[in-house]
Scaffold this active site. Structure first.
Site, PDB file in Angstrom:
ATOM      1  N   HIS A   3     -86.999  22.574 -14.889  1.00  0.00           N
ATOM      2  CA  HIS A   3     -87.386  22.758 -13.486  1.00  0.00           C
ATOM      3  C   HIS A   3     -87.810  24.206 -13.324  1.00  0.00           C
ATOM      4  CE1 HIS A   3     -84.740  19.335 -11.605  1.00  0.00           C
ATOM      5  NE2 HIS A   3     -85.665  18.883 -12.434  1.00  0.00           N
TER       6      HIS A   3
ATOM      7  N   CYS B 277     -82.729  24.020 -15.053  1.00  0.00           N
ATOM      8  CA  CYS B 277     -83.213  24.290 -13.699  1.00  0.00           C
ATOM      9  C   CYS B 277     -83.108  25.786 -13.469  1.00  0.00           C
ATOM     10  CB  CYS B 277     -82.427  23.517 -12.646  1.00  0.00           C
ATOM     11  SG  CYS B 277     -83.014  23.930 -10.983  1.00  0.00           S
TER      12      CYS B 277
ATOM     13  N   TYR C 151     -89.496  19.587  -0.776  1.00  0.00           N
ATOM     14  CA  TYR C 151     -90.504  18.853  -1.553  1.00  0.00           C
ATOM     15  C   TYR C 151     -91.808  18.703  -0.773  1.00  0.00           C
ATOM     16  CZ  TYR C 151     -86.897  18.135  -4.975  1.00  0.00           C
ATOM     17  OH  TYR C 151     -85.928  18.354  -5.927  1.00  0.00           O
TER      18      TYR C 151
ATOM     19  N   ASP D  95     -90.145  22.954  -9.171  1.00  0.00           N
ATOM     20  CA  ASP D  95     -89.047  22.499  -8.339  1.00  0.00           C
ATOM     21  C   ASP D  95     -89.193  23.166  -6.979  1.00  0.00           C
ATOM     22  OD1 ASP D  95     -86.749  21.198  -7.664  1.00  0.00           O
ATOM     23  OD2 ASP D  95     -85.421  22.686  -8.551  1.00  0.00           O
ATOM     24  N   HIS D  96     -89.027  22.389  -5.973  1.00  0.00           N
ATOM     25  CA  HIS D  96     -89.171  22.855  -4.591  1.00  0.00           C
ATOM     26  C   HIS D  96     -90.499  23.602  -4.467  1.00  0.00           C
ATOM     27  CE1 HIS D  96     -84.498  22.789  -4.520  1.00  0.00           C
ATOM     28  NE2 HIS D  96     -85.044  21.606  -4.673  1.00  0.00           N
TER      29      HIS D  96
ATOM     30  N   HIS E  79     -78.193  18.305 -14.834  1.00  0.00           N
ATOM     31  CA  HIS E  79     -78.749  19.326 -13.941  1.00  0.00           C
ATOM     32  C   HIS E  79     -77.644  20.326 -13.602  1.00  0.00           C
ATOM     33  CE1 HIS E  79     -80.361  21.119 -10.279  1.00  0.00           C
ATOM     34  NE2 HIS E  79     -81.539  20.605 -10.589  1.00  0.00           N
TER      35      HIS E  79
HETATM   36  C1  DNO Z   1     -82.616  19.007  -5.531  1.00  0.00           C
HETATM   37  C2  DNO Z   1     -82.467  18.506  -6.888  1.00  0.00           C
HETATM   38  C3  DNO Z   1     -81.144  17.843  -7.197  1.00  0.00           C
HETATM   39  C4  DNO Z   1     -81.221  17.124  -8.531  1.00  0.00           C
HETATM   40  C5  DNO Z   1     -79.967  16.396  -8.901  1.00  0.00           C
HETATM   41  C6  DNO Z   1     -80.073  15.864 -10.302  1.00  0.00           C
HETATM   42  O1  DNO Z   1     -83.656  19.408  -5.133  1.00  0.00           O
HETATM   43  O2  DNO Z   1     -82.755  19.479  -7.814  1.00  0.00           O
HETATM   44  O3  DNO Z   1     -80.818  16.945  -6.191  1.00  0.00           O
HETATM   45  O4  DNO Z   1     -82.248  16.194  -8.498  1.00  0.00           O
HETATM   46  O5  DNO Z   1     -78.864  17.194  -8.799  1.00  0.00           O
HETATM   47  O6  DNO Z   1     -79.087  14.923 -10.524  1.00  0.00           O
END
Ligand code: DNO
Length: 400
Positions: free
Chosen positions: A316, A289, A376, A359-360, A251
């Protein structure tokens, strides 16, 4: 692409039954209750996998199998920890789980200063303020050298022109209260790290002391050394990944800047090129991401997607907006710097089974009082998921 959702295990307030109703196909999760540095056993993995399958879903991606700090700073017990990691990988593969997300960020996983930043429309978003982060670093954490570093802090070209973050942090110091200090520690350390299996837990009584202990481990570790440690780790685990067909996907650093005097090595196209070439095995890949990458003004996210799609194993979907002063917030999934429509096209063409998750998401329509993990939410993420499903459907229609 495979529609996945990050779910935090059996205690998650968002149930698998709810996810079935909104078109989720695969689950992204981890054994969040296993302490850092312990092997994930086959029994534990099987138990969770079966729980997910009974609900009519599948466990598609692990996020994250944490890389312990000793591996990152190259401590004396790193080889022991690498063996632990390898065993967890073997156990995951034996249970049919082949995609593993991790990060190589020292000490602190993702960072935000405000978890409920109000939007004009009444919803709220995650937000990163440089002045507040510098204030935390200098006045709360009281990190050695922090003041000097912020005095020479430079924004990337095009943003933050003429801004003096140190002066802003000093101004903040005049108006901050113990309550606001507490809130900042909650945002940066407590509410964002524990639930992602970071170094800090919600019930840590002395998080700042632990912070200092961890920072001390990185004395003398510069970018070149951290890169060497990442290469060492990847080279050590690749034979297991080859044998078990595991795709590792790191990530990116979030935000993609160097903070707390620590090197961060997965921030830019050059960084990504470096680790992919350093260990040129297809199992050594990337979690693309788009949110983390789009928070860096120097990152052309679409160009990066085109370049790195062949080595991307997990996506992501999220987009950031950078303000002229350099601060950033998380934009709508149909806005911001990341151009998620174009990314869906690029990744959809790259591999139709590629897992993605939104994501988020915004916190909206009552999400804020439901006790969800920061970033989340349910309704905000569901809204974003529906937008992405629409984009994918439109793209599929276009290509017929
Ligand atoms: C936060 C996430 C990160 C991710 C880690 C992966 O929202 O995107 O905490 O899960 O960095 O190891």
């Amino acid at each position: 692409m495979e529609k996945t959702w990050r779910w935090f295990g059996k205690k998650d307030k968002i149930t698998l039954a709810m996810l079935r109703q909104i078109g989720v196909e695969g689950i992204v999760t981890a054994l969040h209750d296993v302490p850092l540095g312990e092997v994930w056993t086959r029994d534990q993995i099987r138990d969770l996998r079966e729980y997910i399958e009974v609900a009519g879903l599948r466990w598609s991606v692990v996020e994250s199998l944490p890389v312990t700090e000793t591996i990152k700073y190259g401590g004396p017990d790193r080889d022991v920890q690498i063996e632990v990691y390898k065993q967890s990988l073997r156990n995951l593969a034996a249970e049919g789980i082949y995609t593993v997300c991790y990060n190589f960020m020292p000490v602190l996983d993702w960072a935000r200063t405000d978890l409920l930043h109000p939007n004009e429309d009444g919803s709220s978003n995650l937000y990163f303020s440089y002045a507040e982060f510098a204030y935390f670093d200098i006045y709360i954490l009281k990190r050695k050298g922090a003041r000097e570093e912020w005095a020479t802090f430079c924004f990337p070209e095009g943003v933050g022109e003429g801004r003096n973050v140190l002066a802003e942090a000093d101004e903040l110091a005049k108006v901050m209260t113990p309550e606001r200090d507490h809130q900042l520690v909650e945002n940066i350390v407590i509410k964002t790290q524990g639930f992602v299996s970071g170094n800090f837990r919600e019930d840590d009584e002395a998080p700042l002391e632990l912070f200092h202990q961890l920072l001390a481990k990185y004395e003398g570790i510069d970018k070149a050394q951290l890169r060497a440690n990442m290469k060492y780790f990847l080279e050590a685990i690749m034979p297991v990944c080859d044998e078990c067909k595991i795709n590792m996907c790191v990530h990116p650093d979030d935000p993609p800047i160097e903070i707390l005097g620590l090197p961060r090595i997965v921030r830019t196209a050059e960084d990504i090129r470096w680790f992919l070439n350093a260990v040129p095995n297809p199992h050594n890949g990337l979690t693309f991401c788009a949110g983390s990458l789009s928070a860096g003004a120097y990152n052309d996210v679409v160009a990066m997607a085109r370049e790195f799609a062949p080595r991307t194993h997990f996506v992501h979907l999220r987009s950031c907006h950078i303000f002229p002063n350099g601060d950033f917030t998380e934009a709508s999934h149909l806005g911001g710097r990341a151009d998620l429509v174009e990314l869906c096209k690029i990744f959809g063409e790259s591999r139709s089974s590629l897992p993605f998750r939104v994501d988020h998401g915004r916190t909206m329509l009552g999400d804020e009082s439901r006790g969800y993990n920061a970033g989340y939410s349910f309704l905000g993420r569901m809204f974003a998921m529906a937008q992405m499903q629409g984009v994918l459907a439109a793209l599929a229609h276009e290509s017929h």
